[in-house]
Motif scaffolding. Sequence first.
Motif, PDB file in Angstrom:
ATOM      1  N   ALA A 181      75.958  76.132 152.325  1.00 50.96           N
ATOM      2  CA  ALA A 181      74.975  77.206 152.177  1.00 50.96           C
ATOM      3  C   ALA A 181      75.297  78.076 150.969  1.00 50.96           C
ATOM      4  O   ALA A 181      74.395  78.510 150.249  1.00 50.96           O
ATOM      5  CB  ALA A 181      74.909  78.046 153.455  1.00 50.96           C
ATOM      6  N   MET A 182      76.581  78.333 150.732  1.00 56.62           N
ATOM      7  CA  MET A 182      76.987  79.107 149.556  1.00 56.62           C
ATOM      8  C   MET A 182      76.582  78.382 148.282  1.00 56.62           C
ATOM      9  O   MET A 182      76.028  78.979 147.359  1.00 56.62           O
ATOM     10  CB  MET A 182      78.490  79.372 149.577  1.00 56.62           C
ATOM     11  CG  MET A 182      79.023  80.029 148.304  1.00 56.62           C
ATOM     12  SD  MET A 182      78.291  81.636 147.919  1.00 56.62           S
ATOM     13  CE  MET A 182      79.288  82.667 148.997  1.00 56.62           C
ATOM     14  N   ALA A 183      76.849  77.076 148.223  1.00 56.82           N
ATOM     15  CA  ALA A 183      76.472  76.300 147.036  1.00 56.82           C
ATOM     16  C   ALA A 183      74.961  76.384 146.794  1.00 56.82           C
ATOM     17  O   ALA A 183      74.516  76.565 145.652  1.00 56.82           O
ATOM     18  CB  ALA A 183      76.923  74.851 147.176  1.00 56.82           C
ATOM     19  N   LYS A 184      74.176  76.273 147.853  1.00 60.35           N
ATOM     20  CA  LYS A 184      72.719  76.371 147.720  1.00 60.35           C
ATOM     21  C   LYS A 184      72.310  77.758 147.237  1.00 60.35           C
ATOM     22  O   LYS A 184      71.441  77.895 146.371  1.00 60.35           O
ATOM     23  CB  LYS A 184      72.056  76.053 149.058  1.00 60.35           C
ATOM     24  CG  LYS A 184      72.198  74.595 149.457  1.00 60.35           C
ATOM     25  CD  LYS A 184      71.695  74.357 150.861  1.00 60.35           C
ATOM     26  CE  LYS A 184      71.935  72.911 151.277  1.00 60.35           C
ATOM     27  NZ  LYS A 184      71.543  72.668 152.679  1.00 60.35           N
ATOM     28  N   ALA A 185      72.923  78.799 147.789  1.00 61.87           N
ATOM     29  CA  ALA A 185      72.603  80.167 147.383  1.00 61.87           C
ATOM     30  C   ALA A 185      72.939  80.405 145.913  1.00 61.87           C
ATOM     31  O   ALA A 185      72.282  81.199 145.239  1.00 61.87           O
ATOM     32  CB  ALA A 185      73.343  81.169 148.270  1.00 61.87           C
ATOM     33  N   LEU A 186      73.957  79.705 145.415  1.00 67.99           N
ATOM     34  CA  LEU A 186      74.362  79.834 144.017  1.00 67.99           C
ATOM     35  C   LEU A 186      73.546  78.928 143.091  1.00 67.99           C
ATOM     36  O   LEU A 186      73.803  78.869 141.894  1.00 67.99           O
ATOM     37  CB  LEU A 186      75.853  79.504 143.869  1.00 67.99           C
ATOM     38  CG  LEU A 186      76.830  80.495 144.503  1.00 67.99           C
ATOM     39  CD1 LEU A 186      78.247  79.937 144.473  1.00 67.99           C
ATOM     40  CD2 LEU A 186      76.760  81.853 143.807  1.00 67.99           C
ATOM     41  N   GLY A 187      72.586  78.201 143.636  1.00 68.33           N
ATOM     42  CA  GLY A 187      71.748  77.321 142.825  1.00 68.33           C
ATOM     43  C   GLY A 187      72.263  75.905 142.715  1.00 68.33           C
ATOM     44  O   GLY A 187      71.780  75.130 141.895  1.00 68.33           O
ATOM     45  N   ALA A 188      73.264  75.565 143.526  1.00 68.75           N
ATOM     46  CA  ALA A 188      73.844  74.216 143.590  1.00 68.75           C
ATOM     47  C   ALA A 188      74.260  73.670 142.226  1.00 68.75           C
ATOM     48  O   ALA A 188      73.960  72.529 141.885  1.00 68.75           O
ATOM     49  CB  ALA A 188      72.893  73.259 144.302  1.00 68.75           C
ATOM     50  N   PRO A 189      74.995  74.468 141.446  1.00 60.68           N
ATOM     51  CA  PRO A 189      75.471  73.940 140.161  1.00 60.68           C
ATOM     52  C   PRO A 189      76.605  72.941 140.377  1.00 60.68           C
ATOM     53  O   PRO A 189      77.284  72.984 141.397  1.00 60.68           O
ATOM     54  CB  PRO A 189      76.002  75.193 139.456  1.00 60.68           C
ATOM     55  CG  PRO A 189      76.490  76.043 140.581  1.00 60.68           C
ATOM     56  CD  PRO A 189      75.505  75.806 141.708  1.00 60.68           C
ATOM     57  N   GLY A 190      76.800  72.063 139.442  1.00 56.08           N
ATOM     58  CA  GLY A 190      77.932  71.148 139.518  1.00 56.08           C
ATOM     59  C   GLY A 190      79.225  71.897 139.245  1.00 56.08           C
ATOM     60  O   GLY A 190      79.230  73.010 138.721  1.00 56.08           O
ATOM     61  N   GLY A 191      80.329  71.287 139.646  1.00 53.99           N
ATOM     62  CA  GLY A 191      81.626  71.837 139.305  1.00 53.99           C
ATOM     63  C   GLY A 191      82.213  72.855 140.268  1.00 53.99           C
ATOM     64  O   GLY A 191      83.277  73.403 139.991  1.00 53.99           O
ATOM     65  N   LEU A 192      81.548  73.125 141.383  1.00 51.38           N
ATOM     66  CA  LEU A 192      82.119  74.046 142.363  1.00 51.38           C
ATOM     67  C   LEU A 192      83.194  73.317 143.169  1.00 51.38           C
ATOM     68  O   LEU A 192      82.980  72.192 143.614  1.00 51.38           O
ATOM     69  CB  LEU A 192      81.046  74.585 143.319  1.00 51.38           C
ATOM     70  CG  LEU A 192      79.916  75.398 142.698  1.00 51.38           C
ATOM     71  CD1 LEU A 192      78.951  75.846 143.787  1.00 51.38           C
ATOM     72  CD2 LEU A 192      80.444  76.589 141.927  1.00 51.38           C
TER      73      LEU A 192
END
Length: 117
Positions: free
Chosen positions: A52-63
């Motif tokens: 959910a955090m990744a989605k909220a951040l716009g799902a950028p690569g490299g997380l």
Amino acid sequence: MPVIGLGIDVVDIERFVASLDRTPGLRERLFTPAEAALHPASLAARFAAKEAMAKALGAPGGLAWHDAEVFSEPSGRPYFELRDSVRARADDLGVGSIHLSLSHDAGIASAVVVLES
């Protein structure tokens, strides 16, 4: 404070645990040592929180998975500690506040993340 990101994720707990059992090293790749010691429903909820955090951040690569660690206050209220790749993306977006809600019931774990400036 305006909302700048929203993410939600749901995880089938039984299926998630089966994935952890059949994939050596997956638990260590996804979770910090403190998180990895938790029971399966809590692990599934924390995985949902990271998604959910990744989605909220716009799902950028490299997380990196370990760069968003979920903790609980003594009251039980969950919160994130962000580091490195996840912190950098949050800073780039101007995130000032993070709201996290976790739940698990009837074999499903879920998480909602709201990011505010």
